[in-house]
Scaffold this motif. Structure first.
Motif, mmCIF file in Angstrom:
data_model
loop_
_atom_site.group_PDB
_atom_site.id
_atom_site.type_symbol
_atom_site.label_atom_id
_atom_site.label_comp_id
_atom_site.label_asym_id
_atom_site.label_seq_id
_atom_site.Cartn_x
_atom_site.Cartn_y
_atom_site.Cartn_z
ATOM 1 N N GLY A 199 -53.662 -4.878 -16.821
ATOM 2 C CA GLY A 199 -53.447 -6.323 -16.783
ATOM 3 C C GLY A 199 -52.286 -6.776 -17.644
ATOM 4 O O GLY A 199 -51.396 -5.982 -17.978
ATOM 5 N N GLU A 235 -63.112 -15.383 -9.391
ATOM 6 C CA GLU A 235 -61.798 -15.424 -8.738
ATOM 7 C C GLU A 235 -60.977 -14.189 -9.126
ATOM 8 O O GLU A 235 -60.877 -13.860 -10.314
ATOM 9 N N GLY A 236 -60.411 -13.513 -8.137
ATOM 10 C CA GLY A 236 -59.579 -12.340 -8.430
ATOM 11 C C GLY A 236 -60.335 -11.039 -8.280
ATOM 12 O O GLY A 236 -59.737 -9.957 -8.261
ATOM 13 N N GLN A 238 -53.698 -3.681 -8.846
ATOM 14 C CA GLN A 238 -54.348 -4.100 -10.100
ATOM 15 C C GLN A 238 -55.665 -3.333 -10.217
ATOM 16 O O GLN A 238 -56.406 -3.244 -9.243
ATOM 17 N N GLU A 283 -59.128 -8.813 -5.613
ATOM 18 C CA GLU A 283 -57.770 -8.251 -5.721
ATOM 19 C C GLU A 283 -57.706 -7.014 -6.610
ATOM 20 O O GLU A 283 -56.736 -6.285 -6.603
ATOM 21 N N ARG A 305 -55.940 -9.999 -15.281
ATOM 22 C CA ARG A 305 -55.199 -9.030 -14.458
ATOM 23 C C ARG A 305 -53.752 -9.508 -14.339
ATOM 24 O O ARG A 305 -53.475 -10.703 -14.534
ATOM 25 N N ASP A 306 -52.855 -8.587 -14.030
ATOM 26 C CA ASP A 306 -51.440 -8.953 -13.884
ATOM 27 C C ASP A 306 -51.168 -9.184 -12.400
ATOM 28 O O ASP A 306 -51.047 -8.229 -11.618
ATOM 29 N N LYS A 307 -51.053 -10.478 -12.029
ATOM 30 C CA LYS A 307 -50.941 -10.792 -10.603
ATOM 31 C C LYS A 307 -49.622 -10.306 -10.012
ATOM 32 O O LYS A 307 -49.479 -10.219 -8.794
ATOM 33 N N SER A 308 -48.662 -9.998 -10.909
ATOM 34 C CA SER A 308 -47.365 -9.558 -10.381
ATOM 35 C C SER A 308 -47.420 -8.091 -9.926
ATOM 36 O O SER A 308 -46.518 -7.618 -9.244
#
Ligand code: ADP
Length: 376
Positions: free
Chosen positions: A310, A242-243, A289, A246, A282-285
């Motif tokens: 991240g 997952e991710g 990324q 992104e 990771r830094d979703k904000s």
């Protein structure tokens, strides 16, 4: 408690000297049994038939001497103190006797020293035998421990291995259940999703335990590695994490023309863990990324930087992230084993791993490994 008699074997052909020695010893220690012999045959018969506590020996007899007597004692593996009681001797001769295994020598002109010489020699022999027993016991204990360790390791390996088969059939059954088209309660799908997530988590932990076990058991391999291909393989393995979609994974390699020799299995374990952590944390904000892999091959080393932007790691935690079962954030859904296994693997390969991190900005892990071109 009654003191035991000290059993002394005395090789001496001169009855007057023997009497003098016996008197001196009885004066100091009444409880003794002195057995005098004055030939090679008698000496051999005595050491064969009786367990003596001490052997005293004059140096030279008509057809026998102390060197011969000492040699016979050594051949018979006797652990009994051997003390020369002799007339004048040169320093050279005394050193030679001690080298051959005699415990001490006492001059007949100074017999008052004999009781102390016997007591000292007995004490030294006792210390040596205690030390030997302790060493043997320690060796046994070590052998026992490494056997238990091996058994534990293979138990962990086979349990983890065997548990993965039923887990994959659970996953198969979940897939079948998802295909069912009958009308079902709306929450049913959510339950299935949750079961699937838990099963995958459990499977990940089992995989990590297997990796740990393999690293501990397997000999280090020396494979000729194409680093770029190995990285691509690892990324492919993580395609469904997952991710993964992104995050931008960028890589650069230098020194690719230089042959790289390392352990492909272990290196891929390190790469996969580094990449999956960068994805998981990771830094979703952040809009962009990324993880940048920077690898440099030289004729003697391989250095790879894994730089991400991240969530980062709090400074107080960076010293702990390589500990077993350590999880540094609530976002972690793992068992806290990944970096522990990476560190064990890097250590096994005689390498180093460093980390620098800025919370909110990102983390860089640097892995240094030897390039084992020479095969050592
Ligand atoms: P797990 O991921 O199962 O928690 P790991 O041993 O892989 O266990 O990592 C230990 C901890 O180190 C993680 O819980 C996390 O806090 C931190 N960590 C590891 N890699 C990163 C990274 N790239 N960015 C931020 N934190 C990380």
């Amino acid at each position: 408690m009654m003191e035991e008699k000290l059993k002394i074997l005395y090789l001496e052909d001169n009855p007057d000297d023997a009497e003098l020695v016996e008197r001196m010893l009885r004066k100091e220690n009444g409880k003794l049994e002195l057995h005098r012999v004055d030939s090679r045959e008698e000496f051999i018969a005595a050491i064969r038939s009786t367990a003596f506590d001490v052997i005293l020996s004059d140096h030279s007899l008509p057809q026998f001497n102390s060197n011969e007597a000492l040699r016979l004692c050594n051949l018979a593996h006797l652990k009994v103190p051997f003390i020369l009681v002799t007339g004048t001797v040169s320093e050279e001769f005394a050193v030679k006797c001690l080298k051959q295994g005699a415990d001490d020598y006492v001059l007949k002109s100074n017999l008052t020293r004999l009781p102390t010489a016997i007591a000292n020699a007995l004490r030294q022999r006792k210390l040596a035998s205690d030390r030997l027993h302790a060493e043997v016991a320690l060796r046994h204990q070590n052998e026992e421990l490494s056997k238990i360790n091996q058994e534990l390791d293979s138990l962990v390996y086979s349990v983890s291995h065997n548990l993965r088969a039923p887990l994959s059939s659970v996953l198969g059954l979940l897939n079948l259940a998802n295909l069912e088209e009958h009308p079902r309660h709306p929450e049913f799908d959510a339950y299935l999703k949750m079961i699937e997530k838990s099963v995958l988590k459990l499977d990940d932990t089992l995989k990590e335990i297997l990796d740990y076990s393999r690293n501990a058991r397997l000999e280090i391999a020396r494979d000729c590695i194409n680093l770029k291909e190995l990285c691509d393989d690892c990324m492919e393995k993580l395609a469904f994490l997952e991710g993964n979609k992104e995050i931008e994974i960028r890589s650069s390699f230098s020194g690719m023309e230089i042959p790289l020799y390392s352990d492909a299995y272990r290196l891929s374990m390190i790469l996969t863990n580094m990449l999956s952590n960068a994805i998981k944390y990771r830094d979703k904000s952040k809009e962009q990324q990324y993880i940048h892999i920077n690898a440099k091959i030289t004729s003697c080393s391989l250095t790879i930087d894994f730089e991400d932007n991240g969530i980062g790691i709090q400074p107080a935690l960076t010293g702990k992230i390589f500990n077993m079962f350590f999880r540094g954030t609530e976002l972690s859904e793992g068992a806290g084993l990944g970096l522990y296994i990476v560190k064990q693997t890097v250590d096994k390969l005689n390498g180093r791993i460093l980390v620098s991190s800025n919370p909110g900005k990102g983390t860089t892990f640097t892995v240094h490994l030897p390039n084992n071109q020479s095969g050592r």
